[in-house]
Design an enzyme around this catalytic site. Structure first.
Site, PDB file in Angstrom:
ATOM      1  N   ASN A 182     -95.692 -14.787  22.085  1.00 29.40           N
ATOM      2  CA  ASN A 182     -94.708 -15.048  23.129  1.00 29.40           C
ATOM      3  C   ASN A 182     -94.709 -16.487  23.622  1.00 29.40           C
ATOM      4  O   ASN A 182     -93.900 -16.853  24.469  1.00 29.40           O
ATOM      5  CB  ASN A 182     -94.935 -14.109  24.319  1.00 29.40           C
ATOM      6  CG  ASN A 182     -94.811 -12.658  23.930  1.00 29.40           C
ATOM      7  OD1 ASN A 182     -95.789 -12.054  23.489  1.00 29.40           O
ATOM      8  ND2 ASN A 182     -93.627 -12.096  24.071  1.00 29.40           N
ATOM      9  N   VAL A 189     -91.001 -19.921  25.841  1.00 37.63           N
ATOM     10  CA  VAL A 189     -91.697 -18.773  26.419  1.00 37.63           C
ATOM     11  C   VAL A 189     -90.816 -17.544  26.266  1.00 37.63           C
ATOM     12  O   VAL A 189     -89.701 -17.492  26.797  1.00 37.63           O
ATOM     13  CB  VAL A 189     -92.021 -19.008  27.908  1.00 37.63           C
ATOM     14  CG1 VAL A 189     -92.736 -17.790  28.500  1.00 37.63           C
ATOM     15  CG2 VAL A 189     -92.879 -20.261  28.066  1.00 37.63           C
ATOM     16  N   CYS A 190     -91.309 -16.568  25.536  1.00 37.08           N
ATOM     17  CA  CYS A 190     -90.542 -15.366  25.219  1.00 37.08           C
ATOM     18  C   CYS A 190     -90.920 -14.255  26.201  1.00 37.08           C
ATOM     19  O   CYS A 190     -91.999 -13.673  26.113  1.00 37.08           O
ATOM     20  CB  CYS A 190     -90.849 -14.953  23.777  1.00 37.08           C
ATOM     21  SG  CYS A 190     -89.854 -13.602  23.159  1.00 37.08           S
ATOM     22  N   LEU A 191     -90.028 -13.962  27.143  1.00 38.26           N
ATOM     23  CA  LEU A 191     -90.317 -12.998  28.202  1.00 38.26           C
ATOM     24  C   LEU A 191     -89.019 -12.410  28.732  1.00 38.26           C
ATOM     25  O   LEU A 191     -88.099 -13.146  29.100  1.00 38.26           O
ATOM     26  CB  LEU A 191     -91.076 -13.711  29.339  1.00 38.26           C
ATOM     27  CG  LEU A 191     -91.679 -12.858  30.441  1.00 38.26           C
ATOM     28  CD1 LEU A 191     -92.792 -11.963  29.921  1.00 38.26           C
ATOM     29  CD2 LEU A 191     -92.219 -13.765  31.557  1.00 38.26           C
ATOM     30  N   TRP A 197     -86.128 -12.729  26.073  1.00 36.50           N
ATOM     31  CA  TRP A 197     -86.475 -11.629  25.177  1.00 36.50           C
ATOM     32  C   TRP A 197     -85.639 -10.437  25.595  1.00 36.50           C
ATOM     33  O   TRP A 197     -85.384 -10.207  26.777  1.00 36.50           O
ATOM     34  CB  TRP A 197     -87.970 -11.297  25.252  1.00 36.50           C
ATOM     35  CG  TRP A 197     -88.350 -10.086  24.449  1.00 36.50           C
ATOM     36  CD1 TRP A 197     -88.651  -8.842  24.908  1.00 36.50           C
ATOM     37  CD2 TRP A 197     -88.414 -10.001  23.019  1.00 36.50           C
ATOM     38  NE1 TRP A 197     -88.917  -7.998  23.869  1.00 36.50           N
ATOM     39  CE2 TRP A 197     -88.788  -8.677  22.690  1.00 36.50           C
ATOM     40  CE3 TRP A 197     -88.197 -10.908  21.985  1.00 36.50           C
ATOM     41  CZ2 TRP A 197     -88.945  -8.244  21.385  1.00 36.50           C
ATOM     42  CZ3 TRP A 197     -88.361 -10.478  20.677  1.00 36.50           C
ATOM     43  CH2 TRP A 197     -88.722  -9.167  20.390  1.00 36.50           C
TER      44      TRP A 197
END
Length: 357
Positions: A182, A189-191, A197
């Site tokens: 992530n 930032v993968c969230l 995301w």
């Protein structure tokens, strides 16, 4: 779950609970469960300040050495503070000046500041700028029981003019290293909470409900967790299986080396306004970090060594690989050089030799 943190004695224990939540939920829910189920509850907020006071009383250090100037600066480094120099902030490149935002926007940012100032966990430090209220920088300390333990992970934040109707934008100081599924090497930032995301509606940013505190603790507890391999889309179903656990251990080995490289990167080029924290943090934890490296070469699995002993959370699933041990021997040499440069003494006891078991 509504009072999950109410009686917590330290943030590492709290984060261990968060990590356990991550393994019990599906991918999307794991990363965002903290948003609806944990954060924002009174238990989180009422205990943080008390824990900080207890930490301050013990000098905020992990060393038996008499306090010197480095440790004095570390002990006086505030959890939350305002600064004036934002020249190295990531979002300065694309937002050289602050937009003329309405008073309601400024009021909301000030509310975020107050929440962070009063309730940020002991293991997160935040800096904001009154002349650039749209910018923020935070650092998260990696928790014990994870391959990120003792590391410092920096994030730059930008609050757009549409905030809070739109989520903040967050960039990770990667140094070109992707330490997590992530957290990309590009700094992305993968969230779900940030809208970076996919997720169900209740896992996304909710105006008027979601906060920056939730974002930071989500990253710390549910991204920088004990088994980040299972953060990878499609891999969570393998959790608990022999093959899945084997791959998770291999991933932790790679991740720990990347975390050590990140430590070196941060000591050499600490972000502005955090220089005293970076130097003091690694000065006070150098022996613990090198002690864990030695333990890993002797058979302890990555993330299972905690201060005061071994917590074998994956008993019977195999030791660290020979390649990892060899890589660790070489990287410990680099770490010792960097720790000596910032003034740490008596590091020769941590030297490792090739083939050490």
């Amino acid at each position: 779950m509504s009072n999950l943190f109410a009686n917590g004695d330290n943030d590492d224990d709290n984060l261990a609970v968060l990590a356990e939540i991550a393994h019990k939920h599906d991918k999307g829910k794991a990363l965002e469960a903290v948003h609806e189920d944990v954060l924002g509850k009174a238990g989180v907020l009422t205990s943080a300040r008390a824990r900080r006071k207890r930490a301050a009383a013990s000098s905020l250090t992990i060393t038996d050495e008499p306090e010197n100037e480095t440790l004095r600066k570390l002990g006086s480094f505030k959890q939350f503070d305002t600064i004036s120099d934002t020249s190295d902030h990531y979002f300065i490149k694309s937002h050289s000046s602050m937009a003329q935002n309405p008073k309601s926007w400024a009021k909301k940012i000030q509310e975020e500041w107050k929440i962070l100032e009063n309730h940020v966990p002991d293991t997160i430090f935040v800096r904001v700028c009154e002349s650039r209220m749209d910018l923020m920088r935070a650092v998260i300390i990696g928790a014990e029981g994870t391959p990120y333990h003792d590391g410092l992970f920096f994030f730059d934040v930008y609050f757009p003019p549409e905030y809070p109707n739109e989520p903040p934008q967050v960039h990770y100081h990667s140094g070109g290293l992707g330490v997590n599924p992530n957290l990309y090497s590009s700094g992305y930032v993968c969230l779900s909470l940030l809208g970076t995301w996919e997720g169900d509606e209740d896992e996304m940013w909710t105006p008027g409900v979601s906060t920056m505190l939730q974002v930071l603790v989500s990253i710390q507890g549910l991204i920088l967790n004990a088994k980040p391999y299972f953060n990878e889309p499609g891999y969570e179903g393998a959790s608990g299986s022999p093959d899945g656990e084997k791959r998770a251990l291999q991933y932790n080995e790679d991740t720990f080396i990347l975390s050590l490289r990140t430590m070196t990167y941060m000591m050499r080029s600490p972000p502005k306004n955090f220089e005293d924290l970076v130097v003091g943090h690694f000065y006070s934890r150098a022996h613990d970090i090198l002690g864990s490296c030695k333990a890993y070469t002797e058979g302890v699995q990555v993330g299972c060594f905690v201060k005061g002993g071994v917590e074998n959370v994956n008993k019977g699933k195999g030791n660290c690989s020979s390649k990892f041990k060899a890589d660790l021997v070489e990287y410990v040499k680099i770490l010792i050089t960097e720790f000596e440069r910032i003034g740490v003494k008596d590091l020769e006891i941590h030297s490792l030799t090739p083939g050490q078991k």
